[in-house]
Scaffold this motif. Structure first.
Motif, PDB file in Angstrom:
ATOM      1  N   LYS A  77       0.855  -1.199   0.000  1.00 42.64           N
ATOM      2  CA  LYS A  77       0.000   0.000   0.000  1.00 42.64           C
ATOM      3  C   LYS A  77       0.890   1.249   0.000  1.00 42.64           C
ATOM      4  CE  LYS A  77      -1.732   1.608   3.793  1.00 42.64           C
ATOM      5  NZ  LYS A  77      -2.462   1.679   5.058  1.00 42.64           N
ATOM      6  N   MET A  81       0.876   3.825  -2.987  1.00 38.69           N
ATOM      7  CA  MET A  81       0.436   5.199  -2.715  1.00 38.69           C
ATOM      8  C   MET A  81       1.443   6.204  -3.252  1.00 38.69           C
ATOM      9  SD  MET A  81      -2.528   5.826  -1.590  1.00 38.69           S
ATOM     10  CE  MET A  81      -2.243   7.561  -1.302  1.00 38.69           C
ATOM     11  N   ARG A 110      -8.606   3.899   1.034  1.00 38.65           N
ATOM     12  CA  ARG A 110      -7.653   4.981   1.290  1.00 38.65           C
ATOM     13  C   ARG A 110      -7.979   6.219   0.445  1.00 38.65           C
ATOM     14  NH1 ARG A 110      -2.036   5.737   2.811  1.00 38.65           N
ATOM     15  NH2 ARG A 110      -2.139   7.966   3.158  1.00 38.65           N
TER      16      ARG A 110
END
Ligand code: FAD
Length: 323
Positions: A77, A81, A110
Protein backbone atom coordinates in the motif's frame (compact mmCIF):
# COMPACT_ATOMS: atom_id res chain seq x y z
CA UNK A 1 -12.34 14.58 -20.75
CA UNK A 2 -8.87 13.05 -20.53
CA UNK A 3 -8.28 10.67 -17.61
CA UNK A 4 -5.00 9.63 -16.03
CA UNK A 5 -4.84 5.87 -15.63
CA UNK A 6 -2.45 4.00 -13.34
CA UNK A 7 -1.99 0.25 -13.83
CA UNK A 8 -0.47 -1.96 -11.15
CA UNK A 9 1.84 -4.39 -12.95
CA UNK A 10 1.04 -7.98 -11.99
CA UNK A 11 4.37 -9.65 -11.27
CA UNK A 12 4.62 -13.37 -10.63
CA UNK A 13 7.88 -15.19 -10.10
CA UNK A 14 9.94 -12.37 -11.62
CA UNK A 15 7.80 -12.02 -14.75
CA UNK A 16 4.98 -9.77 -15.86
CA UNK A 17 1.75 -11.71 -16.28
CA UNK A 18 -0.18 -11.18 -19.52
CA UNK A 19 -2.93 -9.36 -17.67
CA UNK A 20 -0.47 -6.48 -17.18
CA UNK A 21 -0.27 -5.93 -20.94
CA UNK A 22 -4.05 -6.35 -21.26
CA UNK A 23 -4.55 -3.63 -18.63
CA UNK A 24 -1.98 -1.24 -20.13
CA UNK A 25 -3.59 -1.61 -23.56
CA UNK A 26 -7.01 -0.98 -22.01
CA UNK A 27 -5.63 2.05 -20.17
CA UNK A 28 -4.37 3.44 -23.46
CA UNK A 29 -7.86 3.00 -24.98
CA UNK A 30 -9.80 4.56 -22.11
CA UNK A 31 -7.47 7.42 -21.11
CA UNK A 32 -8.87 9.67 -23.85
CA UNK A 33 -5.55 11.51 -24.11
CA UNK A 34 -4.73 11.34 -20.39
CA UNK A 35 -1.46 9.87 -19.12
CA UNK A 36 -1.04 6.11 -18.84
CA UNK A 37 1.29 5.08 -16.01
CA UNK A 38 2.35 1.73 -14.65
CA UNK A 39 3.35 1.03 -11.05
CA UNK A 40 5.99 -1.70 -10.92
CA UNK A 41 6.49 -2.93 -7.36
CA UNK A 42 8.70 -5.74 -6.09
CA UNK A 43 12.27 -6.86 -5.59
CA UNK A 44 14.59 -6.89 -8.64
CA UNK A 45 11.76 -5.84 -10.93
CA UNK A 46 13.21 -2.71 -12.54
CA UNK A 47 14.21 -4.54 -15.74
CA UNK A 48 10.55 -5.48 -16.36
CA UNK A 49 9.76 -1.84 -17.19
CA UNK A 50 11.34 -2.19 -20.63
CA UNK A 51 8.79 -2.54 -23.40
CA UNK A 52 5.73 -1.30 -21.51
CA UNK A 53 5.79 1.87 -23.62
CA UNK A 54 5.03 -0.26 -26.66
CA UNK A 55 1.72 -1.22 -25.07
CA UNK A 56 0.79 2.39 -24.29
CA UNK A 57 2.59 3.34 -21.06
CA UNK A 58 3.78 6.94 -20.96
CA UNK A 59 5.60 6.40 -17.70
CA UNK A 60 6.60 3.52 -15.44
CA UNK A 61 7.02 4.17 -11.72
CA UNK A 62 9.33 1.61 -10.15
CA UNK A 63 9.61 0.85 -6.45
CA UNK A 64 12.27 -1.84 -6.22
CA UNK A 65 12.92 -2.86 -2.63
CA UNK A 66 13.74 -6.00 -0.64
CA UNK A 67 10.71 -5.27 1.55
CA UNK A 68 8.53 -5.90 -1.53
CA UNK A 69 9.88 -9.37 -2.32
CA UNK A 70 6.63 -10.93 -1.09
CA UNK A 71 3.23 -9.28 -1.00
CA UNK A 72 2.28 -7.71 2.30
CA UNK A 73 -0.64 -5.24 2.36
CA UNK A 74 1.11 -2.52 4.37
CA UNK A 75 4.35 -2.35 2.38
CA UNK A 76 2.57 -2.63 -0.96
CA UNK A 77 0.00 0.00 0.00
CA UNK A 78 2.81 2.38 0.93
CA UNK A 79 4.69 1.78 -2.32
CA UNK A 80 1.54 1.98 -4.46
CA UNK A 81 0.44 5.20 -2.71
CA UNK A 82 3.77 6.74 -3.69
CA UNK A 83 3.01 5.88 -7.33
CA UNK A 84 -0.50 7.33 -6.94
CA UNK A 85 0.98 10.60 -5.66
CA UNK A 86 3.31 10.72 -8.65
CA UNK A 87 0.76 9.70 -11.31
CA UNK A 88 -2.32 11.50 -9.95
CA UNK A 89 -4.68 8.94 -11.50
CA UNK A 90 -8.42 9.16 -12.05
CA UNK A 91 -8.58 5.41 -12.68
CA UNK A 92 -6.54 2.60 -11.10
CA UNK A 93 -6.48 -0.81 -12.77
CA UNK A 94 -5.30 -3.91 -10.90
CA UNK A 95 -5.48 -7.58 -11.85
CA UNK A 96 -8.32 -9.57 -10.30
CA UNK A 97 -5.72 -11.80 -8.63
CA UNK A 98 -5.22 -12.53 -4.93
CA UNK A 99 -2.87 -9.54 -4.63
CA UNK A 100 -4.93 -7.24 -6.85
CA UNK A 101 -8.19 -7.96 -5.01
CA UNK A 102 -6.61 -7.32 -1.63
CA UNK A 103 -4.79 -4.16 -2.61
CA UNK A 104 -7.73 -2.73 -4.59
CA UNK A 105 -9.92 -2.75 -1.49
CA UNK A 106 -7.17 -1.12 0.56
CA UNK A 107 -6.57 1.56 -2.07
CA UNK A 108 -10.26 2.26 -2.66
CA UNK A 109 -10.74 2.83 1.07
CA UNK A 110 -7.65 4.98 1.29
CA UNK A 111 -8.61 7.11 -1.73
CA UNK A 112 -12.35 7.21 -1.01
CA UNK A 113 -12.77 5.76 -4.48
CA UNK A 114 -15.54 3.80 -6.17
CA UNK A 115 -14.51 0.19 -6.64
CA UNK A 116 -15.54 -2.15 -9.44
CA UNK A 117 -14.42 -5.76 -9.08
CA UNK A 118 -13.85 -8.58 -11.55
CA UNK A 119 -14.21 -6.46 -14.68
CA UNK A 120 -14.44 -8.38 -17.95
CA UNK A 121 -15.04 -5.45 -20.31
CA UNK A 122 -14.60 -1.69 -20.36
CA UNK A 123 -16.57 0.36 -22.87
CA UNK A 124 -16.14 4.03 -23.69
CA UNK A 125 -13.37 6.37 -22.68
CA UNK A 126 -12.70 9.45 -20.57
CA UNK A 127 -15.80 10.45 -18.58
CA UNK A 128 -18.01 7.84 -20.20
CA UNK A 129 -16.77 4.53 -18.93
CA UNK A 130 -18.93 1.47 -18.45
CA UNK A 131 -17.50 -1.57 -16.72
CA UNK A 132 -19.05 -5.01 -17.23
CA UNK A 133 -18.80 -7.61 -14.46
CA UNK A 134 -20.43 -10.99 -13.87
CA UNK A 135 -22.92 -11.42 -11.03
CA UNK A 136 -24.89 -14.34 -9.54
CA UNK A 137 -21.95 -16.73 -10.03
CA UNK A 138 -21.64 -15.77 -13.70
CA UNK A 139 -25.33 -16.23 -14.59
CA UNK A 140 -25.81 -12.56 -15.45
CA UNK A 141 -23.73 -9.50 -16.22
CA UNK A 142 -24.08 -6.04 -14.80
CA UNK A 143 -22.85 -2.76 -16.26
CA UNK A 144 -21.42 -0.32 -13.75
CA UNK A 145 -20.59 3.36 -14.00
CA UNK A 146 -18.77 5.32 -11.31
CA UNK A 147 -20.21 8.80 -11.53
CA UNK A 148 -17.76 10.75 -9.37
CA UNK A 149 -14.29 10.56 -7.89
CA UNK A 150 -11.52 8.10 -8.48
CA UNK A 151 -12.26 4.59 -9.81
CA UNK A 152 -10.41 1.47 -8.66
CA UNK A 153 -11.11 -1.57 -10.85
CA UNK A 154 -9.84 -5.14 -10.78
CA UNK A 155 -9.63 -6.80 -14.17
CA UNK A 156 -10.15 -10.51 -14.80
CA UNK A 157 -7.25 -11.95 -16.85
CA UNK A 158 -7.85 -13.15 -20.42
CA UNK A 159 -11.00 -11.06 -20.95
CA UNK A 160 -10.13 -7.63 -22.23
CA UNK A 161 -9.09 -7.52 -25.90
CA UNK A 162 -5.57 -8.90 -26.40
CA UNK A 163 -2.78 -6.46 -25.73
CA UNK A 164 -1.55 -4.65 -28.80
CA UNK A 165 2.09 -3.65 -28.95
CA UNK A 166 3.92 -1.38 -31.36
CA UNK A 167 2.59 1.89 -29.90
CA UNK A 168 6.11 3.25 -29.36
CA UNK A 169 5.22 5.43 -26.36
CA UNK A 170 7.96 6.78 -24.12
CA UNK A 171 7.50 4.33 -21.28
CA UNK A 172 9.81 6.64 -19.34
CA UNK A 173 11.03 4.94 -16.19
CA UNK A 174 11.07 6.80 -12.88
CA UNK A 175 12.39 5.12 -9.74
CA UNK A 176 10.63 6.15 -6.55
CA UNK A 177 12.38 5.87 -3.21
CA UNK A 178 10.17 4.59 -0.41
CA UNK A 179 11.35 4.19 3.16
CA UNK A 180 9.73 1.35 4.99
CA UNK A 181 9.36 1.53 8.77
CA UNK A 182 8.78 -1.23 11.33
CA UNK A 183 5.01 -0.82 10.89
CA UNK A 184 5.35 -1.88 7.22
CA UNK A 185 7.51 -4.86 7.91
CA UNK A 186 5.15 -7.76 8.17
CA UNK A 187 7.32 -10.51 6.78
CA UNK A 188 6.86 -13.97 5.39
CA UNK A 189 8.26 -16.17 8.14
CA UNK A 190 7.75 -19.47 6.36
CA UNK A 191 8.47 -20.30 2.77
CA UNK A 192 6.07 -19.51 -0.08
CA UNK A 193 5.11 -22.75 -1.79
CA UNK A 194 4.22 -22.37 -5.44
CA UNK A 195 1.53 -24.82 -6.46
CA UNK A 196 1.09 -25.02 -10.17
CA UNK A 197 -0.99 -27.55 -11.97
CA UNK A 198 1.38 -28.38 -14.81
CA UNK A 199 3.88 -25.57 -15.06
CA UNK A 200 1.23 -23.42 -16.79
CA UNK A 201 -0.39 -20.64 -14.75
CA UNK A 202 -4.03 -21.76 -14.34
CA UNK A 203 -5.63 -18.32 -14.31
CA UNK A 204 -3.82 -17.23 -17.49
CA UNK A 205 -3.85 -20.56 -19.33
CA UNK A 206 -5.21 -20.56 -22.88
CA UNK A 207 -6.18 -24.24 -22.58
CA UNK A 208 -7.29 -26.07 -19.43
CA UNK A 209 -7.88 -29.79 -19.00
CA UNK A 210 -10.00 -30.16 -15.90
CA UNK A 211 -10.96 -33.24 -13.91
CA UNK A 212 -13.84 -33.98 -11.58
CA UNK A 213 -14.95 -36.72 -9.25
CA UNK A 214 -15.36 -38.91 -12.33
CA UNK A 215 -11.55 -39.14 -12.50
CA UNK A 216 -11.92 -41.35 -9.41
CA UNK A 217 -8.41 -41.06 -7.91
CA UNK A 218 -5.17 -39.08 -7.92
CA UNK A 219 -3.79 -41.71 -10.30
CA UNK A 220 -6.82 -41.09 -12.55
CA UNK A 221 -5.53 -37.58 -13.22
CA UNK A 222 -2.50 -39.03 -15.06
CA UNK A 223 -4.19 -39.20 -18.51
CA UNK A 224 -5.35 -35.59 -18.00
CA UNK A 225 -1.77 -34.46 -17.36
CA UNK A 226 -0.66 -36.34 -20.48
CA UNK A 227 -3.31 -34.59 -22.58
CA UNK A 228 -2.38 -31.25 -21.00
CA UNK A 229 1.25 -31.77 -21.88
CA UNK A 230 0.47 -32.37 -25.54
CA UNK A 231 -1.75 -29.28 -25.64
CA UNK A 232 0.53 -27.01 -23.56
CA UNK A 233 -2.41 -26.72 -21.16
CA UNK A 234 -2.85 -26.28 -17.43
CA UNK A 235 -4.68 -28.88 -15.35
CA UNK A 236 -7.63 -27.78 -13.24
CA UNK A 237 -10.22 -29.58 -11.12
CA UNK A 238 -13.69 -29.41 -9.65
CA UNK A 239 -14.14 -29.07 -5.94
CA UNK A 240 -15.50 -32.59 -5.96
CA UNK A 241 -12.09 -33.84 -7.08
CA UNK A 242 -10.25 -31.63 -4.58
CA UNK A 243 -12.52 -32.65 -1.68
CA UNK A 244 -11.96 -36.29 -2.56
CA UNK A 245 -8.22 -35.73 -2.26
CA UNK A 246 -7.44 -36.48 -5.90
CA UNK A 247 -5.60 -33.18 -6.32
CA UNK A 248 -4.57 -30.02 -4.53
CA UNK A 249 -7.03 -27.20 -3.83
CA UNK A 250 -4.75 -24.89 -5.82
CA UNK A 251 -6.32 -26.52 -8.90
CA UNK A 252 -9.94 -25.84 -7.90
CA UNK A 253 -12.02 -23.91 -10.41
CA UNK A 254 -15.35 -22.37 -9.50
CA UNK A 255 -17.18 -20.07 -7.17
CA UNK A 256 -14.83 -20.78 -4.28
CA UNK A 257 -11.84 -21.58 -6.48
CA UNK A 258 -10.22 -19.85 -9.43
CA UNK A 259 -12.18 -18.09 -12.14
CA UNK A 260 -10.77 -18.90 -15.56
CA UNK A 261 -11.48 -17.81 -19.12
CA UNK A 262 -9.35 -19.96 -21.40
CA UNK A 263 -9.82 -20.32 -25.14
CA UNK A 264 -10.50 -24.03 -24.59
CA UNK A 265 -11.81 -25.78 -21.44
CA UNK A 266 -11.95 -29.57 -21.46
CA UNK A 267 -14.11 -30.84 -18.58
CA UNK A 268 -13.52 -34.53 -17.83
CA UNK A 269 -15.87 -36.31 -15.43
CA UNK A 270 -17.34 -33.07 -14.10
CA UNK A 271 -21.12 -32.94 -13.63
CA UNK A 272 -21.46 -29.16 -14.12
CA UNK A 273 -22.74 -27.91 -10.75
CA UNK A 274 -23.58 -24.20 -10.72
CA UNK A 275 -20.65 -23.51 -8.39
CA UNK A 276 -18.26 -25.06 -10.92
CA UNK A 277 -19.84 -23.22 -13.86
CA UNK A 278 -19.27 -19.94 -11.99
CA UNK A 279 -15.56 -20.41 -12.54
CA UNK A 280 -15.43 -21.55 -16.16
CA UNK A 281 -18.64 -20.89 -18.08
CA UNK A 282 -17.12 -17.85 -19.82
CA UNK A 283 -14.47 -20.04 -21.46
CA UNK A 284 -14.50 -19.45 -25.20
CA UNK A 285 -14.95 -23.11 -26.19
CA UNK A 286 -16.06 -25.81 -23.73
CA UNK A 287 -15.64 -29.51 -24.41
CA UNK A 288 -17.30 -31.87 -21.92
CA UNK A 289 -16.52 -35.57 -21.56
CA UNK A 290 -19.02 -37.36 -19.34
CA UNK A 291 -20.55 -40.81 -19.41
CA UNK A 292 -23.94 -39.47 -18.28
CA UNK A 293 -25.77 -37.90 -21.26
CA UNK A 294 -27.98 -35.97 -18.79
CA UNK A 295 -25.03 -34.29 -17.01
CA UNK A 296 -25.71 -30.51 -16.72
CA UNK A 297 -22.23 -29.71 -18.05
CA UNK A 298 -23.57 -30.53 -21.55
CA UNK A 299 -25.90 -27.53 -21.31
CA UNK A 300 -22.94 -25.14 -21.38
CA UNK A 301 -20.64 -27.25 -23.57
CA UNK A 302 -19.96 -26.34 -27.20
CA UNK A 303 -18.89 -29.94 -27.87
CA UNK A 304 -20.09 -32.86 -25.77
CA UNK A 305 -18.61 -36.35 -25.77
CA UNK A 306 -20.75 -38.97 -24.03
CA UNK A 307 -18.26 -41.62 -23.00
CA UNK A 308 -15.78 -42.93 -20.49
CA UNK A 309 -13.05 -40.37 -19.93
CA UNK A 310 -10.50 -43.16 -19.45
CA UNK A 311 -11.09 -44.17 -23.07
CA UNK A 312 -11.71 -40.74 -24.60
CA UNK A 313 -8.85 -38.76 -23.04
CA UNK A 314 -6.00 -41.16 -24.01
CA UNK A 315 -7.54 -41.38 -27.51
CA UNK A 316 -7.43 -37.58 -27.82
CA UNK A 317 -3.81 -37.53 -26.60
CA UNK A 318 -2.75 -40.15 -29.14
CA UNK A 319 -4.51 -38.35 -32.00
CA UNK A 320 -3.00 -35.01 -31.04
CA UNK A 321 0.48 -36.56 -30.81
CA UNK A 322 0.10 -37.62 -34.44
CA UNK A 323 -0.78 -34.06 -35.55
P1 FAD B 1 -19.90 -34.97 -9.37
O1 FAD B 1 -21.02 -34.01 -9.27
O2 FAD B 1 -19.92 -36.17 -8.52
O3 FAD B 1 -19.78 -35.39 -10.91
C1 FAD B 1 -18.96 -36.41 -11.38
C2 FAD B 1 -19.30 -36.62 -12.84
O4 FAD B 1 -18.38 -37.52 -13.39
C3 FAD B 1 -20.69 -37.18 -13.06
O5 FAD B 1 -21.42 -36.32 -13.94
C4 FAD B 1 -20.46 -38.54 -13.69
O6 FAD B 1 -21.42 -38.87 -14.68
C5 FAD B 1 -19.09 -38.32 -14.32
N1 FAD B 1 -18.31 -39.57 -14.50
C6 FAD B 1 -18.09 -40.54 -13.59
N2 FAD B 1 -17.25 -41.47 -14.10
C7 FAD B 1 -16.95 -41.09 -15.35
C8 FAD B 1 -16.14 -41.61 -16.37
N3 FAD B 1 -15.42 -42.74 -16.21
N4 FAD B 1 -16.04 -40.94 -17.56
C9 FAD B 1 -16.75 -39.80 -17.74
N5 FAD B 1 -17.53 -39.26 -16.81
C10 FAD B 1 -17.62 -39.87 -15.62
N6 FAD B 1 -17.57 -27.02 -6.99
C11 FAD B 1 -16.58 -26.65 -7.83
O7 FAD B 1 -16.23 -27.37 -8.76
N7 FAD B 1 -15.94 -25.45 -7.63
C12 FAD B 1 -16.27 -24.59 -6.64
O8 FAD B 1 -15.64 -23.53 -6.52
C13 FAD B 1 -17.32 -24.96 -5.75
N8 FAD B 1 -17.71 -24.13 -4.75
C14 FAD B 1 -18.77 -24.50 -3.97
C15 FAD B 1 -19.22 -23.60 -3.00
C16 FAD B 1 -20.31 -23.95 -2.21
C17 FAD B 1 -20.80 -22.97 -1.19
C18 FAD B 1 -20.94 -25.20 -2.38
C19 FAD B 1 -22.12 -25.58 -1.55
C20 FAD B 1 -20.48 -26.09 -3.33
C21 FAD B 1 -19.38 -25.75 -4.12
N9 FAD B 1 -18.90 -26.63 -5.10
C22 FAD B 1 -17.93 -26.21 -5.95
C23 FAD B 1 -19.35 -28.04 -5.17
C24 FAD B 1 -20.37 -28.29 -6.25
O9 FAD B 1 -21.67 -28.05 -5.77
C25 FAD B 1 -20.29 -29.77 -6.71
O10 FAD B 1 -20.47 -30.61 -5.59
C26 FAD B 1 -18.99 -30.15 -7.38
O11 FAD B 1 -18.67 -29.23 -8.40
C27 FAD B 1 -19.11 -31.54 -7.98
O12 FAD B 1 -17.89 -31.93 -8.51
P2 FAD B 1 -17.84 -32.96 -9.71
O13 FAD B 1 -18.61 -32.44 -10.87
O14 FAD B 1 -16.43 -33.31 -9.93
O15 FAD B 1 -18.51 -34.27 -9.08
Amino acid sequence: MAKNVLVLADVRRGKLRNVTYEMVSAAHRIADGGAVSVALLGKDVAALAAGLGDFGADRVYVVDAPELEHYTPDAYKKAFMECVRAANPDILLLAHSAVGKDLAAVMATRLGAGQVSDVIDIEGSGDHLTFTRPIYAGKAFTKVQVTEGVVVATVRPNNLPPAEGGLGKAGQVETLAVTFGPQDLATVVKEIVQKTSSGVDLSEAKIIVSGGRGVKSAEGFKPLYELAEVLGAAVGASRGACDAGYCDYALQIGQTGKVVTPDLYIACGISGAIQHLAGMSNSKVIVAINKDPEAPIFQVADYGIVGDLFEVVPMMTELLKKE
